[in-house]
Design a protein around this motif. Structure first.
Motif, PDB file in Angstrom:
ATOM      1  N   ILE A  52      -6.954   6.380   1.419  1.00  0.00           N
ATOM      2  CA  ILE A  52      -6.372   6.646   2.401  1.00  0.00           C
ATOM      3  C   ILE A  52      -6.622   5.787   3.758  1.00  0.00           C
ATOM      4  O   ILE A  52      -5.672   5.269   4.357  1.00  0.00           O
ATOM      5  CB  ILE A  52      -6.396   8.235   2.617  1.00  0.00           C
ATOM      6  N   ILE A  53      -7.844   5.393   3.776  1.00  0.00           N
ATOM      7  CA  ILE A  53      -8.296   4.659   4.933  1.00  0.00           C
ATOM      8  C   ILE A  53      -7.750   3.362   4.724  1.00  0.00           C
ATOM      9  O   ILE A  53      -7.383   2.577   5.839  1.00  0.00           O
ATOM     10  CB  ILE A  53      -9.747   4.818   5.142  1.00  0.00           C
ATOM     11  N   GLU A  54      -7.924   2.861   3.666  1.00  0.00           N
ATOM     12  CA  GLU A  54      -7.184   1.311   3.117  1.00  0.00           C
ATOM     13  C   GLU A  54      -5.801   1.206   3.537  1.00  0.00           C
ATOM     14  O   GLU A  54      -5.427   0.541   4.304  1.00  0.00           O
ATOM     15  CB  GLU A  54      -7.225   1.155   1.851  1.00  0.00           C
ATOM     16  N   ILE A  55      -5.125   2.375   3.140  1.00  0.00           N
ATOM     17  CA  ILE A  55      -3.345   2.638   3.449  1.00  0.00           C
ATOM     18  C   ILE A  55      -3.181   2.419   4.909  1.00  0.00           C
ATOM     19  O   ILE A  55      -2.482   1.699   5.638  1.00  0.00           O
ATOM     20  CB  ILE A  55      -2.949   3.574   2.844  1.00  0.00           C
ATOM     21  N   ILE A  56      -4.120   3.288   5.815  1.00  0.00           N
ATOM     22  CA  ILE A  56      -3.867   3.225   7.148  1.00  0.00           C
ATOM     23  C   ILE A  56      -4.292   1.961   7.690  1.00  0.00           C
ATOM     24  O   ILE A  56      -3.393   1.408   8.703  1.00  0.00           O
ATOM     25  CB  ILE A  56      -4.529   4.563   7.623  1.00  0.00           C
ATOM     26  N   VAL A  57      -5.362   1.362   7.497  1.00  0.00           N
ATOM     27  CA  VAL A  57      -5.607   0.144   8.056  1.00  0.00           C
ATOM     28  C   VAL A  57      -4.391  -1.124   7.584  1.00  0.00           C
ATOM     29  O   VAL A  57      -4.161  -1.705   8.642  1.00  0.00           O
ATOM     30  CB  VAL A  57      -7.089  -0.368   7.455  1.00  0.00           C
ATOM     31  N   ILE A  58      -4.131  -1.029   6.367  1.00  0.00           N
ATOM     32  CA  ILE A  58      -3.193  -2.284   6.124  1.00  0.00           C
ATOM     33  C   ILE A  58      -1.799  -1.677   6.939  1.00  0.00           C
ATOM     34  O   ILE A  58      -1.182  -2.746   7.435  1.00  0.00           O
ATOM     35  CB  ILE A  58      -2.932  -2.042   4.518  1.00  0.00           C
ATOM     36  N   LEU A  59      -1.380  -0.703   6.922  1.00  0.00           N
ATOM     37  CA  LEU A  59      -0.276  -0.450   7.702  1.00  0.00           C
ATOM     38  C   LEU A  59      -0.365  -0.878   9.105  1.00  0.00           C
ATOM     39  O   LEU A  59       0.487  -1.252   9.842  1.00  0.00           O
ATOM     40  CB  LEU A  59       0.098   1.048   7.722  1.00  0.00           C
TER      41      LEU A  59
END
Length: 111
Positions: free
Chosen positions: A17-24
Motif C-alpha cells: 500500500i505504501i508503494e502504491i501511494i508513493v508511486i502515485l
C-alpha cells in the motif's frame, strides 16, 4: 492472537500500500512538473481528464520500479517474478504508454 505468519502478511500488504501511494505521488509530481510543460511546449493543452495522464505516468513509473527491483535488487522475490511475467501487467503498460504519448500524435489531449 495473530500468528507470526499472519503478521508477516499484514506487514507485506502495508508495504504494498505504501508503494502504491508513493508511486502515485511521484506520478502526480511528474505529471504536473514534467509532463505538463512538455505538452505545453508542443502546443498541447493540458486540460480535460488529466487524471488519465496522471495514472498513465504513475503506471509507467510503477513498471520501471518493478523492473529495477525485480531484476536487480530482489531477483528471488516471488511477487516481482509474478508481476513481471503477468500478461495483464504488460498490457496495462502498453495502454499507459498510449495514454501518455498519443497527445503528441493527435496534437491534443483526447482525454
Amino acid at each position: 492472537m495473530i500468528s507470526l505468519d499472519g503478521l508477516k502478511k499484514v506487514v507485506l500488504r502495508l508495504i504494498e500500500i505504501i508503494e502504491i501511494i508513493v508511486i502515485l505521488s511521484i506520478g502526480l509530481l511528474f505529471t504536473i512538473y514534467i509532463l505538463r510543460p512538455i505538452y505545453e511546449n508542443f502546443g498541447i493543452q493540458f486540460t480535460g481528464n488529466v487524471w488519465v495522464n496522471w495514472f498513465g505516468v504513475s503506471y509507467i513509473l510503477f513498471v520501471l520500479y518493478s523492473l529495477i527491483v525485480g531484476l536487480v535488487i530482489s531477483r528471488e522475490s516471488i511477487l516481482f517474478k509474478q508481476r513481471l511475467t503477468s500478461v495483464l501487467f504488460w498490457l496495462i503498460f502498453i495502454g499507459s504508454n498510449y495514454v501518455v504519448f498519443i497527445p503528441f500524435i493527435k496534437g491534443g489531449n483526447p482525454f
